[in-house]
Enzyme design. Structure first.
Site, PDB file in Angstrom:
ATOM      1  N   CYS A  17      -2.475  33.957   8.914  1.00  0.00           N
ATOM      2  CA  CYS A  17      -2.246  34.604  10.203  1.00  0.00           C
ATOM      3  C   CYS A  17      -1.938  33.598  11.293  1.00  0.00           C
ATOM      4  O   CYS A  17      -2.744  33.364  12.194  1.00  0.00           O
ATOM      5  CB  CYS A  17      -3.467  35.440  10.571  1.00  0.00           C
ATOM      6  SG  CYS A  17      -3.823  36.628   9.290  1.00  0.00           S
ATOM      7  N   GLU A  18      -0.783  32.983  11.192  1.00  0.00           N
ATOM      8  CA  GLU A  18      -0.288  32.021  12.175  1.00  0.00           C
ATOM      9  C   GLU A  18       1.228  32.053  12.076  1.00  0.00           C
ATOM     10  O   GLU A  18       1.770  32.026  10.965  1.00  0.00           O
ATOM     11  CB  GLU A  18      -0.689  30.577  11.797  1.00  0.00           C
ATOM     12  CG  GLU A  18      -2.151  30.269  11.775  1.00  0.00           C
ATOM     13  CD  GLU A  18      -2.722  29.951  13.144  1.00  0.00           C
ATOM     14  OE1 GLU A  18      -1.947  29.715  14.089  1.00  0.00           O
ATOM     15  OE2 GLU A  18      -3.947  29.946  13.249  1.00  0.00           O
TER      16      GLU A  18
ATOM     17  N   ARG B 256       2.547  20.399   5.454  1.00  0.00           N
ATOM     18  CA  ARG B 256       3.528  19.509   6.092  1.00  0.00           C
ATOM     19  C   ARG B 256       4.536  20.238   6.986  1.00  0.00           C
ATOM     20  O   ARG B 256       4.842  19.744   8.066  1.00  0.00           O
ATOM     21  CB  ARG B 256       4.233  18.631   5.060  1.00  0.00           C
ATOM     22  CG  ARG B 256       3.265  17.682   4.328  1.00  0.00           C
ATOM     23  CD  ARG B 256       3.982  16.675   3.439  1.00  0.00           C
ATOM     24  NE  ARG B 256       4.775  15.742   4.195  1.00  0.00           N
ATOM     25  CZ  ARG B 256       6.089  15.806   4.357  1.00  0.00           C
ATOM     26  NH1 ARG B 256       6.775  16.739   3.746  1.00  0.00           N
ATOM     27  NH2 ARG B 256       6.716  14.924   5.098  1.00  0.00           N
TER      28      ARG B 256
ATOM     29  N   TYR C  64       4.369  18.822  10.661  1.00  0.00           N
ATOM     30  CA  TYR C  64       5.428  17.877  11.055  1.00  0.00           C
ATOM     31  C   TYR C  64       6.803  18.531  11.089  1.00  0.00           C
ATOM     32  O   TYR C  64       7.802  17.820  11.168  1.00  0.00           O
ATOM     33  CB  TYR C  64       5.535  16.724  10.044  1.00  0.00           C
ATOM     34  CG  TYR C  64       4.266  16.084   9.590  1.00  0.00           C
ATOM     35  CD1 TYR C  64       3.512  15.288  10.455  1.00  0.00           C
ATOM     36  CD2 TYR C  64       3.832  16.220   8.269  1.00  0.00           C
ATOM     37  CE1 TYR C  64       2.363  14.656  10.003  1.00  0.00           C
ATOM     38  CE2 TYR C  64       2.687  15.588   7.815  1.00  0.00           C
ATOM     39  CZ  TYR C  64       1.958  14.810   8.691  1.00  0.00           C
ATOM     40  OH  TYR C  64       0.822  14.183   8.251  1.00  0.00           O
TER      41      TYR C  64
ATOM     42  N   GLU D 200       0.841  -1.216   0.000  1.00  0.00           N
ATOM     43  CA  GLU D 200       0.000   0.000   0.000  1.00  0.00           C
ATOM     44  C   GLU D 200       0.863   1.248   0.000  1.00  0.00           C
ATOM     45  O   GLU D 200       0.809   2.052   0.928  1.00  0.00           O
ATOM     46  CB  GLU D 200      -0.854   0.014   1.287  1.00  0.00           C
ATOM     47  CG  GLU D 200      -1.649  -1.233   1.558  1.00  0.00           C
ATOM     48  CD  GLU D 200      -2.118  -1.330   3.023  1.00  0.00           C
ATOM     49  OE1 GLU D 200      -1.709  -0.494   3.857  1.00  0.00           O
ATOM     50  OE2 GLU D 200      -2.888  -2.246   3.324  1.00  0.00           O
ATOM     51  N   PRO D 201       1.677   1.457  -1.024  1.00  0.00           N
ATOM     52  CA  PRO D 201       2.513   2.663  -1.015  1.00  0.00           C
ATOM     53  C   PRO D 201       1.716   3.904  -1.389  1.00  0.00           C
ATOM     54  O   PRO D 201       0.818   3.865  -2.226  1.00  0.00           O
ATOM     55  CB  PRO D 201       3.573   2.371  -2.092  1.00  0.00           C
ATOM     56  CG  PRO D 201       2.932   1.375  -3.017  1.00  0.00           C
ATOM     57  CD  PRO D 201       1.864   0.646  -2.237  1.00  0.00           C
TER      58      PRO D 201
END
Ligand SMILES: *Cc1c(COP(=O)(O)O)cnc(C)c1O
Length: 424
Positions: free
Chosen positions: A353-354, A323, A327, A284-285
């Protein structure tokens, strides 16, 4: 920078200072379709798939593309046409497979929280296997199947407790994870499954994590799974297929995962040694099939010098490329045109706005406002995770096939975003 070192090479390469994907100049695509823009190479996807196919030559094996990596219909179409099955994690993903021309009979259904309604939809469609992740799920699935007069084909996802040595948010095969059934309980779970009227045991599966860059965790997991198969079969329950999940990493920043065929050469040797070489195999790649087939093009809005840092503010943000924020992941960021001018160090950030809205930190770039940059390795877990945060429409997507560009998704409009809402 040399083109051959770019993740995505040889399908992504500089030609006379200009970045091309297959036969097309990315700057021209940005001009035609606007930014932010995801661009994918069909040849790169097929090339990644071919490495698995070479690895499995002469074996009974099926590749199920883990479509949560990138579930855009045009991408699914590439894999459906290439004969892949699909690993899904929701009924929504099943609908996408069917809309892209895939077959339900080539679908396996993973995930820890399948609802009854999703089970019904998948049973009705006739998928090939449910990868069950808990004992309560076995009971509910059996109940749902019996009520429909059907039998659900099942595989149990076992948690082999191996450390894939990847980011904690993307390792899934350790004891503390929510995924799968502990290997100590596996035999019991299989005996329970075999006793239920609505289930038929067809396989076993594991998936130990993502962005795995060495072979050892796979070999450890394989040995543990085969030990379990021996136990389960000794108890009189035949296991038809062995599914080793996905998780193979890609090169984001000099990472050197084994090639899919090299990895599978090792795993098949081990399977042969242990007498399982002629079993039906499944994998399941996700990331390894699409990650380096895509880039995200983004225009530089402003260069903002700061007291401690210089910022390069681009028109792609954490809602398009989640991402880094999620992470702390690294994506290479490169200019579409190479020049000899000297570079400066920037944090490349989006307009959201973060403070978490950064795409790359401390990057040496020679840029001006109006230039276009390419965020590399953006084919997996980018568009499929994109959101509308800050009421930003999700980007358009283009699939390149040689010298042809197919728009596979139009840029989302504000009207699209408000369509399902109403005033009270
Ligand atoms: C996400 C996932 C995959 C694919 O993982 P990649 O790292 O993208 O290869 C495969 N199987 C399951 C069950 C998953 O959840």
């Amino acid at each position: 920078m040399t083109s051959s070192s770019l993740p995505g090479a040889p399908f992504l390469a500089y030609r006379e200072q200009h970045l091309f994907i297959e036969e097309l100049n990315l700057q021209a695509l940005a001009k035609t379709h606007g930014t932010p823009l995801f661009v994918y190479s069909k040849a790169a996807m097929l090339h990644a798939l071919a490495a698995y196919q070479r690895g499995f030559a002469g074996r009974k094996a099926k590749v199920h593309y883990a479509m949560k990596a990138n579930s855009s219909l045009g991408v699914l179409q590439v894999f459906a046409q290439a004969g892949c099955g699909f690993d899904i994690v929701s009924a929504g993903e099943l609908a996408r497979v069917l809309a892209a021309g895939g077959r339900a009979s080539d679908v396996i259904f993973s995930g820890v929280g399948k609802t009854r309604s999703e089970m019904q939809t998948a049973l009705q469609a006739g998928i090939s296997c449910f990868n069950v992740e808990s004992e309560p799920e076995l009971d509910v699935l059996s109940e749902v199947a019996v009520a429909m007069g059907k039998v659900a084909p099942v595989s149990i996802r076992v948690n082999p407790n191996v450390d894939p040595k990847t980011h904690p948010y993307i390792s899934t095969g350790l004891k503390g994870n929510k995924f799968g059934i502990a290997h100590e309980r596996t035999l019991q779970a299989y005996q329970h499954a075999a006793s239920l009227p609505g289930l038929k045991v067809v396989g076993i599966d594991c998936h130990i994590g993502s962005q795995i860059t060495t072979s050892e965790p796979y070999i450890d997991a394989l040995d543990k799974v085969l030990d379990l198969v021996e136990q389960i079969e000794a108890a009189g329950i035949p296991i038809h297929h062995l599914d080793f999940g996905g998780g193979l990493g890609i090169d984001y920043n000099g990472d050197t995962p084994p090639a899919a065929d090299t990895l599978w050469k090792k795993l098949l040797a081990r399977l042969d040694e242990r007498g399982f070489g002629d079993r039906q195999l499944m994998i399941e790649p996700g990331r390894s099939l699409v990650g380096n087939a895509g880039v995200c093009l983004s225009e530089v809005q402003f260069i903002k010098p700061g007291e401690q840092k210089n910022f390069c503010i681009i028109d792609a943000a954490m809602n398009d490329l989640p991402r880094p924020a999620m992470y702390e992941a690294f994506h290479q960021i490169v200019p579409l045109t190479l020049t000899d001018a000297s570079s400066q160090v920037y944090d490349v950030v989006g307009p959201v706005c973060e403070s978490g809205d950064w795409i790359g930190r401390d990057r040496a770039l020679n840029v001006q406002s109006g230039d276009t940059l390419a965020v590399l390795s953006a084919g997996a877990y980018c568009m499929s995770m994109a959101s509308n945060y800050n009421t930003r429409g999700r980007p358009a997507e283009v699939l390149v096939d040689g010298a042809k560009a197919h728009v596979i998704r139009q840029r989302e409009t504000v009207a699209d975003q408000m369509r399902s809402e109403s005033l009270f």
